[in-house]
Structure formats: C-alpha cells, structure tokens
Write an enzyme that holds these catalytic residues in place. Structure first.
Site, short mmCIF file in Angstrom:
data_model
loop_
_atom_site.label_atom_id
_atom_site.label_comp_id
_atom_site.label_asym_id
_atom_site.label_seq_id
_atom_site.Cartn_x
_atom_site.Cartn_y
_atom_site.Cartn_z
N ASP A 137 -1.32 11.13 -2.45
CA ASP A 137 -1.86 10.25 -3.09
C ASP A 137 -2.33 10.34 -4.13
O ASP A 137 -2.26 9.85 -4.83
CB ASP A 137 -3.02 9.34 -2.14
N ASN B 207 -5.37 12.54 0.51
CA ASN B 207 -4.98 12.01 1.40
C ASN B 207 -4.99 10.87 2.42
O ASN B 207 -6.63 10.82 2.33
CB ASN B 207 -3.37 12.14 2.11
N LYS B 208 -5.05 10.11 3.33
CA LYS B 208 -5.94 9.65 4.27
C LYS B 208 -6.42 10.12 5.15
O LYS B 208 -6.42 10.94 5.61
CB LYS B 208 -5.06 8.31 4.99
N GLN C 99 -2.07 2.44 10.28
CA GLN C 99 -0.74 2.34 9.30
C GLN C 99 -0.02 3.35 10.41
O GLN C 99 1.37 2.85 10.29
CB GLN C 99 -1.20 3.02 7.88
N ARG D 295 0.95 -1.51 0.38
CA ARG D 295 0.44 0.08 0.32
C ARG D 295 1.03 1.14 -0.03
O ARG D 295 1.97 1.24 0.38
CB ARG D 295 -1.11 -0.31 1.25
N GLY D 296 0.03 2.54 0.33
CA GLY D 296 0.56 3.37 -0.10
C GLY D 296 1.08 4.13 -1.93
O GLY D 296 1.28 3.06 -2.72
N ALA D 297 0.66 5.24 -2.74
CA ALA D 297 0.73 5.65 -3.59
C ALA D 297 2.21 5.58 -3.57
O ALA D 297 1.58 4.56 -5.50
CB ALA D 297 0.59 6.84 -4.00
N ARG E 135 -7.30 0.41 -6.56
CA ARG E 135 -7.61 0.97 -5.75
C ARG E 135 -7.80 2.63 -6.50
O ARG E 135 -6.88 2.96 -7.53
CB ARG E 135 -6.81 1.05 -4.76
O1 MRU Z 1 -4.57 3.22 2.37
P1 MRU Z 1 -2.92 3.08 2.07
O2 MRU Z 1 -2.39 2.94 3.61
O3 MRU Z 1 -2.68 3.11 0.80
O4 MRU Z 1 -2.79 4.94 2.21
C1 MRU Z 1 -1.92 5.73 2.07
C2 MRU Z 1 -1.35 7.54 2.93
O5 MRU Z 1 -2.58 7.56 2.95
C3 MRU Z 1 -0.18 8.15 2.37
O6 MRU Z 1 0.45 8.91 3.41
C4 MRU Z 1 -0.06 8.21 0.78
O7 MRU Z 1 -0.15 6.98 -0.11
C5 MRU Z 1 1.35 8.95 0.98
S1 MRU Z 1 2.81 7.71 0.73
C6 MRU Z 1 4.37 8.24 0.32
#
Ligand code: MRU
Length: 376
Positions: free
Chosen positions: A247, A257-258, A206, A53-55, A90
């Site tokens: 993201d 973002n999250k 996370q 996970r993570g963009a 996603r």
């Molecule tokens: O749902 P996730 O865990 O994929 O969400 C991740 C985030 O929101 C991060 O902050 C975002 O991807 C930036 S990461 C470098």
C-alpha cells in the site's frame, strides 16, 4: 479479468457518462453485485466501507470521486473540500493521495466550466495507466517465476510451483490484472503448473473471500489456509515463493501491506524462501525513508476482530431454507473483551528479496528504486 467468461474491470464510467460503476466487494464471494456512485460522498463512503479496496483501486475511485464532486460544483472551494473528504477516507495507501493530487493538479488551472470533463479524462487515464502497469508487473513477475521454477531440483520439477500470497493484491485490488497476482495469472496462462496458497487474511478475510474468488474464476489452482499456516508450510518445503502487494513503499524499499505481511516475511527469511513484493510506481512514497516510523497505519474498528462475517450455512436451531446463504455476522469474543485492529504493517527492506515493478525487478533499496525510476 474473467467472471463466467465475461471480462470485467473493477471500476468503470457508466453509460450516462457521469456516474461510476464498481463491483461491491463487501458482498464477495457470495454475491456478485455492482453499485453506481453518483456523488463524491458516495465515492468516499465506498472507499471507507471497503465496497472498493486495494491501494490502486481506491486511488482510481478517489480520482472519479473528484469528478463527481466537480459535476455538482466546479468551484475552488468544492474542489478543496472534495479532496479533503476523499483523502480522509483511508490513510495508509499512498495511491489515494497520489491520484487525488494528479486530478487536482490537472483541473485546478482550468476555468470551472471545464473541470468536470478534465477530471473525467484524467481519472480514465489513471485507470488505464494502472491496467498497463499491472500487466507489465505480470510480465516481469512471469519471467521471475519461470526462472525460479526451472531452478528447482530435478525431483521437484514435476510438482506445482507453489506461491503463497497474503490479502488480496489481485485484479479486485486494482483496475485489472492485480499486482501480486498479475504474475500468477500470466504464469497460469503461459502453462506453468502453478498453485497458490491463499492466506485467509484476518480480520476482513480478503484472501479467503476475494483472492480465492478471483483465482477460482480464472481457474488457477489454489488452497485457502489460515494465516498461521504459512510458516509451517515453508518449513516443509511447500512454498517456492511468497508474493504480496504493498500500500506504500518507501524510497528505501520498506513495504507497508496488510497486517500479517511482516510475519510472512520473517518466516520466509528464516526458511530461505524468496519474498517478493509487486508494485506500480503509484505506490512509492519518495518522501518517506523509514516505513516503520513514518507511515500512518490505519486503525479500523475493533468489531472486525471480535466478529466475523460470512454466508449462513447452519444454525443451532432449525432454520428456514430461505435464510441459508444470507450474509451473517457472528460474534467470536466474549462480550466486553477489547479488540485492537491495526490494518497494515511494515516489512523492512532487508526482508524483501526483490521488488517487481512495471519497469522491471529491482533490489528493495534506495539504489534499486533509483535505478529503475531515477527519483521520478
Ligand atoms: O485493506 P485493503 O483490503 O484495502 O488492503 C489491501 C492490501 O493490503 C493489498 O495487499 C494492497 O493494497 C496491495 S494491492 C494491489
């Protein structure tokens, strides 16, 4: 980054030169395990179920997913189907579509027999580019942190430089270094006395699981807080800066973002705390102007809200020693209560003090981004 002294990336090509290795993030921080992805379907599942996970990392996984698909069938139909399958996993992070398009555009003009190898090369390039971009973000963010720390009143100079972060935008969310955490690692290695407030980041935690894990393994002082504590800490002068990832960033500087990021930005604004967003170019969606109106927000399962996962420490009855430490899911809400789980929110550009990119620091605005990227 380091785990027990050994340098790791989050994704790699396995020694067979065909399959892909990843760290299984659903098991962290309790178990450090890896998985091998051998088909496009497995790559898509790994993204959907948040093994990765993570963009930036889901972008690289998608790129390798196309490679895996082309190994099985290099034809035009299979390429299109794999693109669709991976792209549907996603919806919010633009890095995924960006990486899929980069690989597709690279391989589509080639004869089918050459496509899988070309996809492999392109995916590796995307991964290496991500590492370089994140490290550069770290360097620019380090300068910013050093300036902010030095500008604090004399009475505060002996205190740690307190940074608050939300979710995980560290190396586990990228290939290496991270976005928001890259400046933290650089600052720590440069000897800045830095401390990180880690938002737990419900519902998937996370922060409490991944950010705390990676900061701990790098020896960065940190404290996990509940999501609702940040505003209180800011009111009491205990946060020098907020830094988060994104993201999807609009061309006007809105950041998605999250879920919960927006509330932190509001609290930071109200308390005069600088709010920074760190991002590589792969996160900018030049086609979007209004983040709130235009960015699709992933709705995840309500069970992530009504239940919580962790390692078993205690039961209300005697428990066999062997069961302690097992991964457990527990119910929080009454049976029958509905849950709603939007996974991201949008922070308008006006609440963002600056964007930290691999090309430098800029205002969160169309002019600011144009100044760095010239529309690229
Ligand atoms: O749902 P996730 O865990 O994929 O969400 C991740 C985030 O929101 C991060 O902050 C975002 O991807 C930036 S990461 C470098």
């Amino acid at each position: 980054m380091n785990i027990d002294g050994q340098a790791w990336r989050t994704i790699w090509l396995e020694p067979d030169g065909r399959s892909v290795g990843v760290i299984d993030q659903t098991q962290l921080p309790h178990r450090f395990t890896t998985r091998t992805l051998s088909s496009c379907g497995q790559a898509a599942d790994a993204i959907r179920t948040m093994v990765v996970r993570g963009a930036p990392l889901i972008g690289v996984t998608g790129a390798y997913g196309l490679m895996l698909a082309l190994q099985a069938d290099p034809g035009d139909g299979a390429l299109a189907a794999a693109f669709e399958q991976l792209d549907a996993t996603r919806p919010t992070a633009i890095n995924l579509r960006w990486a899929l398009e980069r690989v597709r555009d690279r391989v589509a003009p080639l004869p089918p027999a050459q496509r899988a190898e070309a996809a492999k090369r392109e995916a590796a390039l995307i991964a290496d580019d991500d590492v370089a971009m994140c490290e550069a973000i770290g360097d620019h963010g380090l300068t910013l942190f050093q300036q902010l720390a030095a500008a604090r009143p004399a009475a505060r100079q002996e205190q740690p430089f307190h940074v608050l972060t939300h979710c995980n935008a560290g190396w586990l969310a990228t290939v290496d270094w991270g976005t928001a955490l890259a400046p933290v690692y650089k600052a720590h290695r440069a000897g800045l006395n830095i401390h990180v407030w880690v938002d737990e980041t419900r519902p998937r935690n996370q922060g409490a699981s991944l950010t705390a894990f990676e900061l701990g393994r790098e020896g960065v002082p940190h404290t996990v807080i509940v999501d609702n504590a940040g505003g209180h800490l800011m009111q009491h002068g205990q946060v020098d800066a907020v830094i988060v990832g994104t993201d999807r960033t609009t061309r006007t500087g809105d950041v998605c973002n999250k879920i919960g990021t927006y509330l932190k930005a509001l609290a930071a604004h109200d308390n005069g705390v600088p709010f920074y967003v760190a991002l590589p170019a792969s996160t900018i969606d030049w086609s979007v102007a209004d983040g709130v109106a235009e960015i699709p927000i992933e709705a995840r399962s309500a069970s992530e809200v009504t239940q919580i996962q962790g390692a078993l420490v205690e039961l209300d009855r005697p428990v066999a020693q062997a069961m302690l430490g097992s991964m457990a899911t527990v119910q929080l809400s009454p049976n029958g209560s509905a849950g709603f789980n939007p996974a991201f929110d949008v922070t308008p550009a006006r609440l963002v003090s600056a964007l930290i990119t691999e090309r430098g620091v800029c205002e969160a605005s169309e002019a600011g981004l144009q100044g760095l990227y010239n529309g690229a």
